[in-house]
Write a protein that holds these residues in place. Structure first.
Motif, PDB file in Angstrom:
ATOM      1  N   ARG A  44       0.662  -1.386   0.067  1.00 35.65           N
ATOM      2  CA  ARG A  44      -0.182   0.014  -0.171  1.00 35.65           C
ATOM      3  C   ARG A  44       0.882   1.330  -0.087  1.00 35.65           C
ATOM      4  NH1 ARG A  44      -3.993  -2.246   4.605  1.00 35.65           N
ATOM      5  NH2 ARG A  44      -5.654  -3.244   3.617  1.00 35.65           N
ATOM      6  N   GLY A  45       1.986   1.444   0.743  1.00 34.08           N
ATOM      7  CA  GLY A  45       3.055   2.456   0.723  1.00 34.08           C
ATOM      8  C   GLY A  45       3.412   2.623  -0.425  1.00 34.08           C
ATOM      9  N   LEU A  46       4.139   1.522  -1.228  1.00 32.56           N
ATOM     10  CA  LEU A  46       4.491   1.739  -2.500  1.00 32.56           C
ATOM     11  C   LEU A  46       3.545   2.332  -3.337  1.00 32.56           C
ATOM     12  CD1 LEU A  46       6.795   1.367  -4.429  1.00 32.56           C
ATOM     13  CD2 LEU A  46       6.131  -1.136  -4.831  1.00 32.56           C
ATOM     14  N   ARG A  47       2.633   1.838  -3.522  1.00 33.68           N
ATOM     15  CA  ARG A  47       1.300   2.247  -4.322  1.00 33.68           C
ATOM     16  C   ARG A  47       1.142   3.889  -4.268  1.00 33.68           C
ATOM     17  NH1 ARG A  47      -4.466   2.368  -3.959  1.00 33.68           N
ATOM     18  NH2 ARG A  47      -5.339   2.908  -6.219  1.00 33.68           N
ATOM     19  N   LEU A  62       6.595  -6.781  -7.182  1.00 35.89           N
ATOM     20  CA  LEU A  62       6.261  -6.695  -8.600  1.00 35.89           C
ATOM     21  C   LEU A  62       4.684  -6.595  -8.922  1.00 35.89           C
ATOM     22  CD1 LEU A  62       9.087  -9.397  -9.912  1.00 35.89           C
ATOM     23  CD2 LEU A  62       9.030  -6.890 -10.156  1.00 35.89           C
ATOM     24  N   PHE A  63       3.997  -7.113  -8.148  1.00 37.99           N
ATOM     25  CA  PHE A  63       2.572  -7.111  -8.482  1.00 37.99           C
ATOM     26  C   PHE A  63       2.283  -5.796  -8.472  1.00 37.99           C
ATOM     27  CE2 PHE A  63      -1.510  -6.113  -6.146  1.00 37.99           C
ATOM     28  CZ  PHE A  63      -2.330  -6.252  -7.009  1.00 37.99           C
ATOM     29  N   THR A  64       2.634  -4.980  -7.232  1.00 40.54           N
ATOM     30  CA  THR A  64       2.259  -3.717  -7.152  1.00 40.54           C
ATOM     31  C   THR A  64       2.823  -2.589  -8.322  1.00 40.54           C
ATOM     32  OG1 THR A  64       2.254  -3.825  -4.704  1.00 40.54           O
ATOM     33  CG2 THR A  64       2.392  -1.799  -5.329  1.00 40.54           C
ATOM     34  N   PHE A 124       0.804  -3.181 -11.303  1.00 40.97           N
ATOM     35  CA  PHE A 124      -0.476  -2.729 -11.043  1.00 40.97           C
ATOM     36  C   PHE A 124      -0.563  -1.316 -11.282  1.00 40.97           C
ATOM     37  CE2 PHE A 124      -4.202  -1.015  -8.876  1.00 40.97           C
ATOM     38  CZ  PHE A 124      -5.290  -1.903  -9.285  1.00 40.97           C
ATOM     39  N   VAL A 125       0.343  -0.598 -10.738  1.00 37.90           N
ATOM     40  CA  VAL A 125       0.192   0.896 -10.616  1.00 37.90           C
ATOM     41  C   VAL A 125       0.871   1.242 -12.126  1.00 37.90           C
ATOM     42  CG1 VAL A 125       1.340   3.097  -9.884  1.00 37.90           C
ATOM     43  CG2 VAL A 125       0.856   1.133  -8.220  1.00 37.90           C
ATOM     44  N   THR A 126       1.450   0.602 -12.668  1.00 36.30           N
ATOM     45  CA  THR A 126       1.972   0.947 -14.134  1.00 36.30           C
ATOM     46  C   THR A 126       0.667   1.007 -15.097  1.00 36.30           C
ATOM     47  OG1 THR A 126       4.077   0.000 -14.007  1.00 36.30           O
ATOM     48  CG2 THR A 126       3.234   0.375 -16.229  1.00 36.30           C
ATOM     49  N   GLN A 138     -10.037  -2.660  -6.706  1.00 34.21           N
ATOM     50  CA  GLN A 138      -9.210  -3.839  -7.579  1.00 34.21           C
ATOM     51  C   GLN A 138      -7.915  -3.898  -6.816  1.00 34.21           C
ATOM     52  OE1 GLN A 138      -8.534  -3.628 -12.054  1.00 34.21           O
ATOM     53  NE2 GLN A 138      -9.825  -1.994 -12.044  1.00 34.21           N
ATOM     54  N   PHE A 139      -7.210  -2.991  -6.488  1.00 35.51           N
ATOM     55  CA  PHE A 139      -5.836  -3.255  -5.888  1.00 35.51           C
ATOM     56  C   PHE A 139      -6.053  -3.911  -4.458  1.00 35.51           C
ATOM     57  CE2 PHE A 139      -2.380  -2.067  -2.906  1.00 35.51           C
ATOM     58  CZ  PHE A 139      -1.181  -2.430  -3.648  1.00 35.51           C
ATOM     59  N   GLU A 140      -6.826  -3.766  -3.589  1.00 41.13           N
ATOM     60  CA  GLU A 140      -7.115  -4.418  -2.452  1.00 41.13           C
ATOM     61  C   GLU A 140      -7.572  -5.749  -2.738  1.00 41.13           C
ATOM     62  OE1 GLU A 140      -6.450  -3.419   0.499  1.00 41.13           O
ATOM     63  OE2 GLU A 140      -5.538  -1.537  -0.074  1.00 41.13           O
ATOM     64  N   GLU A 141      -8.415  -6.030  -3.506  1.00 38.48           N
ATOM     65  CA  GLU A 141      -8.824  -7.298  -3.706  1.00 38.48           C
ATOM     66  C   GLU A 141      -7.674  -8.240  -4.412  1.00 38.48           C
ATOM     67  OE1 GLU A 141     -12.145  -7.792  -6.130  1.00 38.48           O
ATOM     68  OE2 GLU A 141     -13.600  -6.761  -4.814  1.00 38.48           O
ATOM     69  N   ALA A 142      -6.881  -7.940  -5.367  1.00 35.65           N
ATOM     70  CA  ALA A 142      -5.849  -8.527  -6.040  1.00 35.65           C
ATOM     71  C   ALA A 142      -4.715  -8.701  -4.989  1.00 35.65           C
ATOM     72  CB  ALA A 142      -5.320  -7.588  -7.323  1.00 35.65           C
ATOM     73  N   LEU A 143      -4.439  -7.749  -4.222  1.00 40.67           N
ATOM     74  CA  LEU A 143      -3.374  -7.871  -3.320  1.00 40.67           C
ATOM     75  C   LEU A 143      -3.763  -8.868  -2.130  1.00 40.67           C
ATOM     76  CD1 LEU A 143      -0.687  -6.948  -1.847  1.00 40.67           C
ATOM     77  CD2 LEU A 143      -1.763  -5.282  -0.884  1.00 40.67           C
TER      78      LEU A 143
END
Length: 216
Positions: A89-92, A145-147, A150-152, A197-202
């Motif tokens: 979450r911090g990285l995103r 890498l997921f984060t 995702f942000v990309t 989306q991010f929270e569910e996928a994470l």
């Protein structure tokens, strides 16, 4: 003759200026010449500090990381799940502060040991939970890498949070893909509510790590 004292030019000042300009011009428009103009120096002056644009991107990513760890409180009592949640979450959040933030960060190399303390702490936490060092690295790298990926994609739609890039009209997409009803309906899921989306996928990523490595 002006007696005003000029602020000394150093790597961190150049990187700070580059990050400010990034939100205005994006990664493609960010050049050493543009940065030099903003700093009121000649472009060759920057080559004393950075041999090329990639070297500058490395310093920008390092400065982004410094700011991220200053804003992300990690608790020594974190469980491995809590640590992955907070770090991801911090990285995103940090990447979303900057136009093309994920592109700047991706593939860049930190210019010092700024990341070592947090990395050491996370690896210690994961190995204490029962993982080998290789497994701990894999778990952390997978979430990272997921984060980043995702942000990309998120910034491909929203270069900055309040701006939506042209060409991502969900209704228009649905109309063009009307012959493929499930694909058409999926557009609202793919290009909307990135926070959910991010929270569910994470959660899926973290659950997968737990199952794969048999963690509590």
């Amino acid at each position: 003759m002006s007696t005003e004292r000029r602020v000394p030019l150093d790597r961190r000042r150049v990187a700070d200026t580059a990050l400010k300009l990034l939100n205005e011009v994006g990664l493609d428009g960010l050049t050493l010449r543009t940065i030099a103009r903003e700093l009121d120096v000649k472009a060759p002056a920057l080559y004393w500090h950075f041999k090329d644009k990639q070297a500058l991107l490395d310093e920008m990513a390092t400065e982004m990381y410094r700011r991220m760890i200053a804003e992300t409180a990690l608790d020594p009592a974190d469980t491995w799940r809590e640590r992955l949640l907070k770090a991801s979450r911090g990285l995103r959040s940090s990447l979303l502060h900057y136009r093309d933030g994920a592109k700047v960060f991706s593939g860049s190399r930190f210019t010092g040991a700024v990341h070592a303390e947090q990395m050491e702490d996370s690896l210690r936490l994961f190995t204490a939970a029962g993982l080998t060092l290789a497994q701990a690295v894999r778990a952390n790298t997978t979430a990272y890498l997921f984060t980043l990926g995702f942000v990309t994609e998120e910034q491909g739609v929203h270069p900055v949070p309040d701006e939506r890039r042209e060409g991502f009209d969900v209704d228009e997409r649905a109309r063009l893909l009307a012959a493929y009803p499930l694909t058409a309906a999926a557009g609202a899921e793919i290009f909307g509510d990135f926070e959910r989306q991010f929270e569910e996928a994470l959660a899926l990523v973290i659950a997968g790590i737990g199952v794969t490595y048999r963690l509590d």
